[in-house]
Design a protein around this motif. Structure first.
Motif, PDB file in Angstrom:
ATOM      1  N   MET A  41       4.501 -14.153   4.276  1.00  0.00           N
ATOM      2  CA  MET A  41       4.049 -12.873   4.819  1.00  0.00           C
ATOM      3  C   MET A  41       3.361 -11.952   3.805  1.00  0.00           C
ATOM      4  N   ASN A  42       3.431 -12.298   2.533  1.00  0.00           N
ATOM      5  CA  ASN A  42       2.712 -11.575   1.484  1.00  0.00           C
ATOM      6  C   ASN A  42       2.926 -10.056   1.509  1.00  0.00           C
ATOM      7  N   PRO A  43       4.161  -9.588   1.400  1.00  0.00           N
ATOM      8  CA  PRO A  43       4.383  -8.139   1.311  1.00  0.00           C
ATOM      9  C   PRO A  43       3.800  -7.599   0.004  1.00  0.00           C
ATOM     10  N   GLN A  44       3.513  -6.311  -0.009  1.00  0.00           N
ATOM     11  CA  GLN A  44       2.912  -5.706  -1.201  1.00  0.00           C
ATOM     12  C   GLN A  44       3.936  -4.984  -2.080  1.00  0.00           C
ATOM     13  N   VAL A  45       4.994  -4.458  -1.454  1.00  0.00           N
ATOM     14  CA  VAL A  45       6.024  -3.704  -2.173  1.00  0.00           C
ATOM     15  C   VAL A  45       7.388  -4.039  -1.578  1.00  0.00           C
ATOM     16  N   VAL A  46       8.448  -3.573  -2.223  1.00  0.00           N
ATOM     17  CA  VAL A  46       9.798  -3.844  -1.721  1.00  0.00           C
ATOM     18  C   VAL A  46      10.112  -2.972  -0.509  1.00  0.00           C
ATOM     19  N   SER A  47       9.933  -1.652  -0.636  1.00  0.00           N
ATOM     20  CA  SER A  47      10.269  -0.736   0.458  1.00  0.00           C
ATOM     21  C   SER A  47       9.081   0.165   0.776  1.00  0.00           C
ATOM     22  N   PRO A  48       9.057   0.752   1.980  1.00  0.00           N
ATOM     23  CA  PRO A  48       7.924   1.599   2.366  1.00  0.00           C
ATOM     24  C   PRO A  48       7.625   2.725   1.382  1.00  0.00           C
ATOM     25  N   SER A  49       8.670   3.285   0.781  1.00  0.00           N
ATOM     26  CA  SER A  49       8.468   4.397  -0.151  1.00  0.00           C
ATOM     27  C   SER A  49       7.781   3.966  -1.446  1.00  0.00           C
ATOM     28  N   ASP A  50       7.716   2.675  -1.681  1.00  0.00           N
ATOM     29  CA  ASP A  50       7.068   2.184  -2.900  1.00  0.00           C
ATOM     30  C   ASP A  50       5.538   2.202  -2.799  1.00  0.00           C
ATOM     31  N   ILE A  51       5.008   2.351  -1.596  1.00  0.00           N
ATOM     32  CA  ILE A  51       3.555   2.437  -1.432  1.00  0.00           C
ATOM     33  C   ILE A  51       3.113   3.837  -1.855  1.00  0.00           C
ATOM     34  N   SER A  52       2.182   3.914  -2.772  1.00  0.00           N
ATOM     35  CA  SER A  52       1.790   5.200  -3.350  1.00  0.00           C
ATOM     36  C   SER A  52       1.099   6.091  -2.323  1.00  0.00           C
ATOM     37  N   ASP A  53       1.199   7.396  -2.543  1.00  0.00           N
ATOM     38  CA  ASP A  53       0.543   8.360  -1.663  1.00  0.00           C
ATOM     39  C   ASP A  53      -0.969   8.177  -1.702  1.00  0.00           C
ATOM     40  N   GLU A  54      -1.499   7.763  -2.855  1.00  0.00           N
ATOM     41  CA  GLU A  54      -2.941   7.549  -2.986  1.00  0.00           C
ATOM     42  C   GLU A  54      -3.413   6.423  -2.069  1.00  0.00           C
ATOM     43  N   VAL A  55      -2.644   5.336  -2.024  1.00  0.00           N
ATOM     44  CA  VAL A  55      -2.990   4.205  -1.158  1.00  0.00           C
ATOM     45  C   VAL A  55      -2.933   4.617   0.298  1.00  0.00           C
ATOM     46  N   VAL A  56      -1.898   5.363   0.657  1.00  0.00           N
ATOM     47  CA  VAL A  56      -1.750   5.815   2.045  1.00  0.00           C
ATOM     48  C   VAL A  56      -2.875   6.775   2.427  1.00  0.00           C
ATOM     49  N   ALA A  57      -3.237   7.672   1.512  1.00  0.00           N
ATOM     50  CA  ALA A  57      -4.308   8.631   1.789  1.00  0.00           C
ATOM     51  C   ALA A  57      -5.631   7.920   2.029  1.00  0.00           C
ATOM     52  N   LYS A  58      -5.894   6.883   1.251  1.00  0.00           N
ATOM     53  CA  LYS A  58      -7.127   6.114   1.428  1.00  0.00           C
ATOM     54  C   LYS A  58      -7.136   5.412   2.785  1.00  0.00           C
ATOM     55  N   GLU A  59      -6.002   4.804   3.138  1.00  0.00           N
ATOM     56  CA  GLU A  59      -5.902   4.130   4.431  1.00  0.00           C
ATOM     57  C   GLU A  59      -6.004   5.138   5.576  1.00  0.00           C
ATOM     58  N   LYS A  60      -5.449   6.294   5.362  1.00  0.00           N
ATOM     59  CA  LYS A  60      -5.498   7.345   6.382  1.00  0.00           C
ATOM     60  C   LYS A  60      -6.940   7.761   6.660  1.00  0.00           C
ATOM     61  N   ASP A  61      -7.722   7.934   5.608  1.00  0.00           N
ATOM     62  CA  ASP A  61      -9.137   8.303   5.774  1.00  0.00           C
ATOM     63  C   ASP A  61      -9.899   7.225   6.540  1.00  0.00           C
ATOM     64  N   ILE A  62      -9.601   5.977   6.221  1.00  0.00           N
ATOM     65  CA  ILE A  62     -10.275   4.861   6.900  1.00  0.00           C
ATOM     66  C   ILE A  62      -9.924   4.841   8.379  1.00  0.00           C
ATOM     67  N   GLN A  63      -8.636   4.954   8.676  1.00  0.00           N
ATOM     68  CA  GLN A  63      -8.196   4.910  10.071  1.00  0.00           C
ATOM     69  C   GLN A  63      -8.711   6.103  10.875  1.00  0.00           C
ATOM     70  N   LEU A  64      -8.771   7.256  10.217  1.00  0.00           N
ATOM     71  CA  LEU A  64      -9.275   8.445  10.904  1.00  0.00           C
ATOM     72  C   LEU A  64     -10.755   8.279  11.241  1.00  0.00           C
TER      73      LEU A  64
END
Length: 263
Positions: A176-199
């Motif tokens: 399944m190729n996870p990227q991190v151990v837990s959801p909180s381990d994903i950086s805010d920068e990565v989430v912000a970038k994905e958020k802009d793309i999805q928006l």
């Protein structure tokens, strides 16, 4: 002409020959890169030098686990035929033995490069690249190597974790190729970038025409929660039983780290 460390590095990358042989060839060739390559060919390393630029899309991953320590070797080559022969497998075992006695991954790789050049390059007859030669330690370890020897994982957990269950988690990591151990381990920068793309995607969708920004923002927040969960090991549906998450299966506070390898 003075021979620099960068020149030696370039010649090694171009030929697959050991550092000392590269340096000696460059000194003898007075710093002329092409002349140094010819010298290496004349000294019996021609086959390696000629193939050094070839792509290495095949290879093999080998993992040895000893108690709370795992040793990982990942080496690529040109053909699957070579990756599956006994000489190549023996080379990986030799590399792992080097890592067992080396003080660091860097020292082990340097020694493995020299050994590759002096003993295995001509035997194997293909360009080879040492991708990984590492030592992993932890209270509880489990590893899994897929049957194709091109995908593998090591998972580290806290003391008391069920080792057999942990091996199934290692299988999950490969699948399944996870990227991190837990959801909180994903950086805010990565989430912000994905958020802009999805928006941007949502605004291009005619179905969302006329929807106010606050509604779109709420939808986006839900997508970001899902994004974190889909990329985190503990919150992914467990590949053996998708009705539960990996965290439900192994314990949400059990996993310390994981390492995934692929060729």
């Amino acid at each position: 002409m003075a021979v620099t460390a960068q020149m030696v590095k370039e010649l090694r990358e171009r030929t697959g020959v050991g550092m000392s042989d590269c340096k000696n060839a460059l000194v003898e060739a007075n710093g002329d890169m092409e002349a140094a390559i010819e010298l290496l060919r004349k000294k019996g390393l021609a086959k390696a030098a000629k193939r050094a630029g070839n792509e290495t899309n095949e290879g093999k991953i080998k993992i040895e686990t000893d108690g709370n320590t795992a040793y990982v070797a990942v080496v690529t080559c040109e053909t699957d035929f070579v990756a599956r022969n006994e000489t190549f497998d023996g080379m990986l075992t030799h590399f792992i033995d080097l890592r067992k006695t080396a003080s660091s991954d860097e020292e082990a790789i340097a020694k493995a490069e020299e050994l590759k050049a002096s003993e295995y390059t001509l035997k194997v007859g293909e360009n080879m690249v040492i991708k990984t030669l590492s030592k992993i330690e932890g209270e509880v370890l489990a590893s899994y190597v897929h049957s194709n020897f091109k995908n593998a994982a090591v998972v580290v957990a806290k003391a008391g974790t069920d080792a057999e269950k942990l091996k199934q988690v290692a299988m999950h990591v490969v699948a399944m190729n996870p990227q991190v151990v837990s959801p909180s381990d994903i950086s805010d920068e990565v989430v912000a970038k994905e958020k802009d793309i999805q928006l941007a995607i949502m605004k291009e969708d005619p179905k969302n025409a006329g929807k106010p920004d606050d509604i779109l923002s709420k939808i986006i927040e839900g997508k970001m929660k899902k994004f974190r969960e889909e990329n985190a090991l503990l919150t992914q549906p467990f590949v053996v039983n998708p009705d539960q998450t990996v965290g439900d299966f192994i314990g949400n506070d059990s996993i310390v780290a994981f390492y995934r390898y692929a060729i």
